[in-house]
Design a protein around this motif. Structure first.
Motif, PDB file in Angstrom:
ATOM      1  N   GLU A 236      11.700  21.567  -4.310  1.00 14.97           N
ATOM      2  CA  GLU A 236      12.360  20.752  -5.328  1.00 14.97           C
ATOM      3  C   GLU A 236      13.354  19.798  -4.680  1.00 14.97           C
ATOM      4  O   GLU A 236      14.000  20.123  -3.674  1.00 14.97           O
ATOM      5  N   ASN A 237      13.471  18.626  -5.284  1.00 12.12           N
ATOM      6  CA  ASN A 237      14.410  17.609  -4.827  1.00 12.12           C
ATOM      7  C   ASN A 237      15.601  17.575  -5.782  1.00 12.12           C
ATOM      8  O   ASN A 237      15.468  17.231  -6.950  1.00 12.12           O
ATOM      9  N   PHE A 238      16.770  17.945  -5.277  1.00 12.92           N
ATOM     10  CA  PHE A 238      17.985  17.975  -6.091  1.00 12.92           C
ATOM     11  C   PHE A 238      18.861  16.752  -5.828  1.00 12.92           C
ATOM     12  O   PHE A 238      20.075  16.802  -6.070  1.00 12.92           O
ATOM     13  N   SER A 239      18.270  15.680  -5.337  1.00 14.68           N
ATOM     14  CA  SER A 239      19.011  14.476  -4.990  1.00 14.68           C
ATOM     15  C   SER A 239      18.702  13.363  -5.989  1.00 14.68           C
ATOM     16  O   SER A 239      17.892  13.524  -6.897  1.00 14.68           O
ATOM     17  N   ASP A 240      19.364  12.229  -5.763  1.00  9.17           N
ATOM     18  CA  ASP A 240      19.128  11.069  -6.617  1.00  9.17           C
ATOM     19  C   ASP A 240      18.254  10.029  -5.934  1.00  9.17           C
ATOM     20  O   ASP A 240      18.222   8.872  -6.350  1.00  9.17           O
ATOM     21  N   LYS A 241      17.552  10.425  -4.874  1.00  9.77           N
ATOM     22  CA  LYS A 241      16.626   9.520  -4.199  1.00  9.77           C
ATOM     23  C   LYS A 241      15.444  10.315  -3.667  1.00  9.77           C
ATOM     24  O   LYS A 241      15.516  11.535  -3.483  1.00  9.77           O
ATOM     25  N   THR A 242      14.336   9.627  -3.416  1.00  7.75           N
ATOM     26  CA  THR A 242      13.129  10.264  -2.903  1.00  7.75           C
ATOM     27  C   THR A 242      13.349  10.723  -1.458  1.00  7.75           C
ATOM     28  O   THR A 242      13.916   9.981  -0.645  1.00  7.75           O
ATOM     29  N   LEU A 243      12.903  11.949  -1.159  1.00  6.10           N
ATOM     30  CA  LEU A 243      13.077  12.518   0.174  1.00  6.10           C
ATOM     31  C   LEU A 243      11.727  12.911   0.753  1.00  6.10           C
ATOM     32  O   LEU A 243      10.845  13.393   0.035  1.00  6.10           O
ATOM     33  N   ASP A 244      11.594  12.704   2.053  1.00 10.29           N
ATOM     34  CA  ASP A 244      10.382  13.080   2.778  1.00 10.29           C
ATOM     35  C   ASP A 244      10.675  14.275   3.666  1.00 10.29           C
ATOM     36  O   ASP A 244      11.795  14.428   4.198  1.00 10.29           O
ATOM     37  N   ALA A 245       9.661  15.123   3.842  1.00 14.69           N
ATOM     38  CA  ALA A 245       9.836  16.313   4.672  1.00 14.69           C
ATOM     39  C   ALA A 245       8.468  16.835   5.086  1.00 14.69           C
ATOM     40  O   ALA A 245       7.418  16.313   4.662  1.00 14.69           O
ATOM     41  N   GLN A 246       8.482  17.855   5.896  1.00 14.91           N
ATOM     42  CA  GLN A 246       7.257  18.548   6.302  1.00 14.91           C
ATOM     43  C   GLN A 246       7.442  20.030   6.026  1.00 14.91           C
ATOM     44  O   GLN A 246       8.455  20.618   6.419  1.00 14.91           O
ATOM     45  N   ILE A 247       6.477  20.632   5.339  1.00 18.70           N
ATOM     46  CA  ILE A 247       6.550  22.058   5.023  1.00 18.70           C
ATOM     47  C   ILE A 247       5.511  22.799   5.846  1.00 18.70           C
ATOM     48  O   ILE A 247       4.387  22.325   6.048  1.00 18.70           O
ATOM     49  N   ARG A 248       5.914  23.965   6.336  1.00 18.68           N
ATOM     50  CA  ARG A 248       5.019  24.823   7.123  1.00 18.68           C
ATOM     51  C   ARG A 248       5.041  26.225   6.529  1.00 18.68           C
ATOM     52  O   ARG A 248       6.099  26.722   6.140  1.00 18.68           O
ATOM     53  N   LEU A 249       3.866  26.848   6.467  1.00 19.28           N
ATOM     54  CA  LEU A 249       3.729  28.202   5.951  1.00 19.28           C
ATOM     55  C   LEU A 249       3.255  29.116   7.069  1.00 19.28           C
ATOM     56  O   LEU A 249       2.369  28.747   7.858  1.00 19.28           O
ATOM     57  N   PHE A 250       3.844  30.323   7.118  1.00 21.62           N
ATOM     58  CA  PHE A 250       3.527  31.302   8.149  1.00 21.62           C
ATOM     59  C   PHE A 250       3.120  32.617   7.495  1.00 21.62           C
ATOM     60  O   PHE A 250       3.708  33.021   6.489  1.00 21.62           O
TER      61      PHE A 250
END
Length: 576
Positions: A236-250
């Motif tokens: 979830e993005n709790f900011s006031d702008k679009t955010l980019d990220a990378q998610i990894r599952l283990f």
């Protein structure tokens, strides 16, 4: 200046005795001569040391100064001056996880400590108590008039990763400080307003900063593939702008999934994938935000429990497979219940499918299209022509079950006892119902599984899982999510469970309020002048001790060389 023991000044009369003793004492000078025979016939003439001692009066002055300092200390002097302040102040500083969010180069907790120190300096309260608000509140300092001790407690305090404190927990701690009437003001310093805002003054900290958080992670077996698991995560993005990220599952420390994501403000991104059988799952988020503690989440899939299940009536493949997802069932199948040979208490669970049962007073029952006198009585069949609707949508049995999946074509028309609670109905006929009293607990499903598409929907294994958890609460069929506490102070895997940050702590930006500037809320502290007494006696005691030590050194000291001797030694060495 005030003297609490003014009679001590009378001891200055001892100065006369000190002076008399000083001038009457004799001290012969020692001189080296070549011979003493010239003085053998000379009569010894005693002389007063007055003329000698008067020329070296420094020792007397030191003794009199020491006496003056001692008398000054015994008189108990206090310096009185007036300051603005007074009253008893309670400082509640938020120590929950969100206070570790960074605003520039400092954290919100560091800013909160600085605000607390500023308020102490400005208000000048008579007594101060400090509480750290978190899921398990801590008393950092009980009421104390020692400002330095309070400031040390604030400087040594550290935030936790726990959730917010409840108002009831804070009140219990506040009541432990004494009567509410003894507290002049409660100051609450946090990045979010308190529950009972009218009972305390709130000083906000923090500003709007970017934050992307993992707020969900779960795994469950697949009914159609028992050797595989469905893995799900939510960002979830709790900011006031679009955010980019990378998610990894283990899965069991092995990376099984990686994806670059972009999440819009206030939105959530869901990730669904598959995994081989494993127990420990971790989701990690590589994001550039101001709160890194919610960028990791843990999930532990417990080992299946062994269940003794008595199956009465017709067998059903889908229900048997769903039960096997969450337990290791040991089935005993019977066409009908023989009350003389079967005791319901001997089994963990009893499944009744398309069968009529007599009255029974104990056991854990899952009734599928079946009746149990007198709680559930079948009176006929009913064709469903209207959609199913919830009666109690918050019941644990129907949690996460989608209403659209509960659409049977045909169901039983039953009469429920008043003690049985309907959870979902169609045409006012109960489709799902539950009852619990004493040793008896039952769950009712009112449609045939052979004629229902419900068994083919994702909601069916969820419904079976919820049913097991409700019917057998003492058995852990799934890992209940646990949050950070004093027993588990950080997220991660523990012996039998996984611990995560409370998702509410990711809400670090409060909508509609700016925490960058403090509120203009006036303090209830009065601006009255208070008279403060500062003790000075210890200064006199230390001065007396120093004077006595100097006098002793000068009186008893015997220098081993003089400046003249040092000069002669240098001349004898040739000036080297």
């Amino acid at each position: 200046m005030i003297f609490l023991q003014p009679w001590a000044w009378g001891l200055l009369g001892l100065a006369v005795g000190v002076a008399v003793l000083y001038f009457l004492r004799r001290r012969e000078e020692e001189r080296r001569v070549s011979a003493i025979w010239l003085w053998t016939r000379e009569a010894e003439r005693p002389r007063s040391a007055l003329s000698f001692l008067w020329t070296k009066i420094g020792l007397l002055l030191l003794q009199l100064a020491a006496l003056l300092g001692l008398v000054f200390a015994l008189a108990m002097p206090f310096l009185s001056h007036e300051i603005v302040g007074g009253g008893n102040l309670v400082i509640v500083i938020d120590g929950s996880a969100s206070m570790q969010a960074r605003d520039g180069t400092t954290t919100r907790y560091e800013r909160a400590r600085a605000l607390a120190i500023e308020q102490i300096e400005r208000l000048r309260p008579q007594k101060i108590a400090v509480i750290q608000a978190q899921r398990e509140p801590r008393l950092l300092m009980p009421f104390s008039a020692d400002r330095n001790a309070v400031l040390r407690a604030l400087q040594q305090a550290r935030p936790s990763l726990q959730a917010d404190a409840s108002w009831s927990a804070l009140m219990q701690l506040l009541l432990g400080l004494g009567e509410r009437s003894q507290i002049t003001e409660i100051l609450y310093i946090s990045d979010r307003p308190p529950e009972e805002r009218e009972k305390m003054r709130w000083l906000p900290v923090g500003s709007n900063v970017p934050n992307l958080a993992i707020t969900g992670l779960a795994a469950r077996p697949l009914p159609e593939a028992p050797t595989r698991l469905a893995l799900w995560s939510r960002v979830e993005n709790f900011s006031d702008k679009t955010l980019d990220a990378q998610i990894r599952l283990f899965a069991d420390d092995k990376e099984i999934f990686r994806q670059s994501i972009s999440v819009e403000p206030g939105k959530a991104h869901h990730i669904e994938t598959w995994s081989a059988l494993a127990q420990r799952f971790v989701a990690r988020l590589d994001a550039d935000d101001s709160f890194s503690h919610d960028n990791e989440r843990y999930f532990l899939l417990p080992a299946p429990k062994t269940l003794r299940i008595l199956w009465l009536g017709e067998r059903n493949f889908f229900l048997e497979r769903a039960l096997a997802l969450y337990a290791q069932p040991r089935f005993e199948f019977l066409k009908a219940l023989e009350r003389e040979s079967v005791a319901p208490e001997a089994f963990d669970l009893i499944v009744a499918h398309n069968i009529h049962l007599p009255a029974l007073g104990s056991g854990r029952w899952l009734l599928v299209n079946s009746s149990l006198e007198p709680l559930v009585q079948i009176v006929g069949d009913l064709r469903v022509g209207t959609p199913v609707r919830w009666v109690e949508a918050t019941h644990p049995v129907v949690e996460h079950v989608q209403l659209a999946h509960l659409q049977p074509l045909r169901m039983r028309e039953v009469r429920l006892s008043p003690v049985v609670r309907p959870l979902a109905v169609a045409q006012d006929a109960p489709l799902i119902a539950a009852h619990s009293s004493g040793a008896l607990r039952l769950l009712y499903w009112g449609a045939s599984l052979q004629e229902s598409a419900f068994v083919l929907t994702p909601s069916f294994p969820i419904f079976v899982q919820n049913a097991l958890r409700w019917l057998l609460p003492e058995m852990a069929f799934t890992a209940d999510e646990q949050y950070v506490s004093s027993l588990a102070p950080a997220p991660g895997f523990y012996q039998d469970y996984a611990v995560n940050l409370d998702p509410q702590e990711s809400l670090i930006n409060r909508s509609g309020e700016s925490a960058a500037a403090p509120q203009s809320v006036s303090s209830v502290f009065s601006e009255e002048l208070l008279r403060v007494q500062i003790p000075l006696w210890h200064y006199g005691a230390w001065a007396a001790l120093v004077f006595l030590l100097v006098e002793i050194v000068l009186y008893l000291g015997r220098p081993s060389f003089s400046l003249g001797a040092l000069w002669r030694w240098r001349l004898s060495r040739g000036g080297r």
